[in-house]
Scaffold this motif. Structure first.
Motif, mmCIF file in Angstrom:
data_model
loop_
_atom_site.group_PDB
_atom_site.id
_atom_site.type_symbol
_atom_site.label_atom_id
_atom_site.label_comp_id
_atom_site.label_asym_id
_atom_site.label_seq_id
_atom_site.Cartn_x
_atom_site.Cartn_y
_atom_site.Cartn_z
ATOM 1 N N ILE A 45 1.427 -1.638 -0.039
ATOM 2 C CA ILE A 45 -0.326 0.092 0.226
ATOM 3 C C ILE A 45 1.061 1.078 -0.141
ATOM 4 C CG2 ILE A 45 -1.554 1.100 0.903
ATOM 5 C CD1 ILE A 45 -2.691 -1.568 2.728
ATOM 6 N N GLU A 46 0.411 2.374 -1.126
ATOM 7 C CA GLU A 46 1.454 2.983 -1.456
ATOM 8 C C GLU A 46 0.208 4.482 -0.051
ATOM 9 O OE1 GLU A 46 3.459 4.737 -4.573
ATOM 10 O OE2 GLU A 46 3.189 2.456 -5.540
ATOM 11 N N ARG A 101 -17.056 11.011 -1.559
ATOM 12 C CA ARG A 101 -17.275 10.259 -3.052
ATOM 13 C C ARG A 101 -18.309 11.178 -3.372
ATOM 14 N NH1 ARG A 101 -17.593 4.798 -4.404
ATOM 15 N NH2 ARG A 101 -20.523 4.694 -4.804
ATOM 16 N N SER A 102 -19.015 11.649 -2.198
ATOM 17 C CA SER A 102 -20.613 12.455 -2.271
ATOM 18 C C SER A 102 -19.953 13.720 -3.049
ATOM 19 C CB SER A 102 -21.343 12.543 -1.444
ATOM 20 O OG SER A 102 -20.364 13.191 -0.147
ATOM 21 N N ASN A 103 -18.863 14.473 -2.874
ATOM 22 C CA ASN A 103 -18.256 15.971 -3.430
ATOM 23 C C ASN A 103 -16.693 15.887 -3.371
ATOM 24 O OD1 ASN A 103 -17.185 18.500 -4.142
ATOM 25 N ND2 ASN A 103 -17.018 18.583 -1.523
ATOM 26 N N PRO A 104 -16.496 14.860 -5.170
ATOM 27 C CA PRO A 104 -15.610 14.520 -4.833
ATOM 28 C C PRO A 104 -14.299 15.560 -5.439
ATOM 29 C CG PRO A 104 -16.306 14.603 -6.574
ATOM 30 C CD PRO A 104 -17.963 13.947 -5.981
ATOM 31 N N MET A 108 -11.293 7.322 -6.654
ATOM 32 C CA MET A 108 -11.214 8.905 -5.630
ATOM 33 C C MET A 108 -10.974 9.500 -4.694
ATOM 34 S SD MET A 108 -15.158 9.851 -5.933
ATOM 35 C CE MET A 108 -16.106 8.526 -7.799
ATOM 36 N N MET A 109 -10.144 7.611 -3.817
ATOM 37 C CA MET A 109 -9.652 7.640 -2.409
ATOM 38 C C MET A 109 -7.959 8.972 -2.750
ATOM 39 S SD MET A 109 -11.877 8.140 -0.434
ATOM 40 C CE MET A 109 -12.893 8.426 -1.547
ATOM 41 N N LYS A 110 -7.679 8.630 -3.801
ATOM 42 C CA LYS A 110 -6.213 8.788 -4.656
ATOM 43 C C LYS A 110 -5.293 8.665 -2.828
ATOM 44 C CE LYS A 110 -7.868 10.935 -8.525
ATOM 45 N NZ LYS A 110 -8.352 12.556 -9.230
ATOM 46 N N ASP A 111 -4.953 9.831 -3.297
ATOM 47 C CA ASP A 111 -4.077 10.652 -1.654
ATOM 48 C C ASP A 111 -4.974 11.074 -0.897
ATOM 49 O OD1 ASP A 111 -1.692 9.070 -3.106
ATOM 50 O OD2 ASP A 111 -0.686 11.279 -3.797
ATOM 51 N N ARG A 112 -6.301 11.156 -0.968
ATOM 52 C CA ARG A 112 -6.661 11.371 0.167
ATOM 53 C C ARG A 112 -7.178 10.599 1.465
ATOM 54 N NH1 ARG A 112 -10.864 15.153 -3.486
ATOM 55 N NH2 ARG A 112 -11.082 13.290 -4.268
#
Length: 327
Positions: free
Chosen positions: A40-41, A76-79, A120-124
Motif C-alpha cells: 500500500i502506497e 465520494r459525494s463531493n469528489p 476516487m480516494m487517491k492520496d486523500r
C-alpha cells in the motif's frame, strides 16, 4: 522546563521546523514498512491517525472506523471538495474467544480493502490494519504518529501507557477524559489535546435516564448511512449479511456509548483536520506535549513507588536525586 520551552522554543520557527522534519522522516519510515508488508502506497503528507491497542469494545475502535466510513462517503459525494488527507492506522490483537473483537478486525480489513482500491480516494484517504502489533513495530509506529486515538468511554480505562508513549513522540491526542488522558491533560495543558465526549458523571446520568440509541441516531444521518452500508454488504459483497448482527447488536446494546459520543467525536475530528493545515500551530502543540511528558518517566515512577508504596529509603547514587525528579 515547560516554562523554558514556552519561553524559548514555542514560536521559534527554525526549531519547530526541525521537529516537523523529524516527524516527516519517521512517517516515511512507517510508510516504507507498510509498502514492504502490504503493498500500500501512502501519502506521507497526510495526517497519520493511529489507534494501536488491544481490540476491545470499550476502547471503541468501532467509533474510529465509523468516522472513516463517513470521511469516505463525504469524499465520494463531493469528489472535488477540499479534504484534509488522512491515513488511518489500526493495530492490535483480540483475545482468542472474543467474537466481537474478531469481527471488528474483520470489518476494519473489509473497509480498508474498499477504501484503498477506490481511485476516487487517491492520496486523500487510506486505511491500514497493522497485523501482529508488537513492541518492535511500536518503535516504528509511535514516532510516526500525528494523531493518537485514546477514545475509550470515560470511566472504563484503568490507566493506559500507550497514550504517554505517543505523547513523548510528539503526537497530539484525541480522546476522552479517561485513564491517563486526565494526567496528560494536566501536564501539557488540555488546550493541547483534542478532548471530547461525556465525562463519567454524564455516562452515569445517561444510563440512569434510560439510554436509547435511536434518539441519537435520529440526528445522525451520516451514521445511519454507514450502518446501512455495513449491514447490506457494501464493504463485503461476497458475504453481504456478515456484519448484520454486529450492527444490530451495537444499536440494541451500545454498552460503551459509541452512538451517544459519536457527534462529539466527529466534531472534534474536524478541529483536528483544521489545525493540521497550520503546521506551525500543530508543531507547537507537539512540542508542548513532548515537554509535558516528563512526569511519566520511569525514574519518577519508581521514586514515587518506593516512597509511597514500598516505604523504602532510596540509596543515593543508585537513583537520581529528588530535585531532578520533581516535575
Amino acid at each position: 522546563y515547560q516554562r523554558r520551552v514556552r519561553g524559548e522554543f514555542v514560536g521559534d520557527k527554525s526549531f519547530l521546523q526541525e521537529i516537523f522534519k523529524t516527524k516527516q522522516e519517521n512517517k516515511r519510515k512507517l510508510a516504507q514498512y507498510v509498502f514492504n508488508q502490504y503493498g500500500i502506497e501512502l501519502n506521507t503528507g497526510s495526517l497519520f491517525d493511529i489507534q494501536v491497542k488491544r481490540i476491545h469494545e470499550y476502547k471503541r475502535q468501532t467509533m474510529n472506523l465509523l468516522h472513516v466510513i463517513i470521511l469516505y462517503n463525504r469524499i465520494r459525494s463531493n469528489p472535488n471538495g477540499d479534504f484534509v488527507p488522512r491515513t488511518v492506522f489500526f493495530g492490535g490483537k483480540a483475545a482468542p474467544g472474543y467474537h466481537t473483537a474478531k469481527q471488528t478486525i474483520s470489518l476494519i480489513c473489509h473497509v480498508a480493502d474498499v477504501v484503498n482500491n477506490d481511485p476516487m480516494m487517491k492520496d486523500r484517504l487510506k486505511v491500514v490494519f497493522l497485523s501482529n502489533y508488537r513492541c518492535s513495530l511500536a518503535e516504528v509506529i509511535m514516532p510516526a504518529a500525528d494523531l493518537s486515538e485514546q477514545i475509550s468511554l470515560a470511566g472504563t480505562e484503568a490507566s493506559g501507557t500507550g497514550n504517554m508513549k505517543f505523547m513523548l513522540n510528539g503526537a497530539l491526542t484525541i480522546g476522552t477524559l479517561d485513564g491517563a488522558n486526565v494526567e496528560m491533560s494536566e501536564e501539557c495543558g488540555i488546550e493541547n489535546m483534542f478532548i471530547f465526549g461525556m465525562r463519567v458523571a454524564d455516562v452515569e446520568k445517561l444510563w440512569r435516564d434510560g439510554y436509547d440509541t435511536r434518539k441519537f441516531l435520529a440526528d445522525l444521518p451520516e451514521l445511519q448511512l454507514a450502518f446501512n452500508q455495513i449491514k447490506t454488504g457494501f464493504f463485503n459483497s461476497s458475504e453481504p449479511h456478515k456484519f448484520e448482527g454486529f450492527v444490530d447488536g451495537l444499536i440494541s446494546n451500545d454498552r460503551f456509548c459509541v452512538i451517544a459520543d459519536f457527534a462529539a467525536y466527529v466534531a472534534e475530528q474536524e478541529k483536528v483536520s483544521e489545525l493540521y493545515m497550520d503546521w506551525v500551530q500543530w508543531t507547537e502543540k507537539c512540542l508542548l506535549n513532548i515537554a509535558g511528558s516528563g512526569k511519566f518517566t520511569s525514574d519518577r515512577t519508581i521514586m514515587q513507588y518506593a516512597e509511597e508504596i514500598w516505604n523504602d529509603q532510596l540509596e543515593r547514587g543508585v537513583y537520581p536525586s529528588k530535585q531532578l525528579l520533581k516535575w
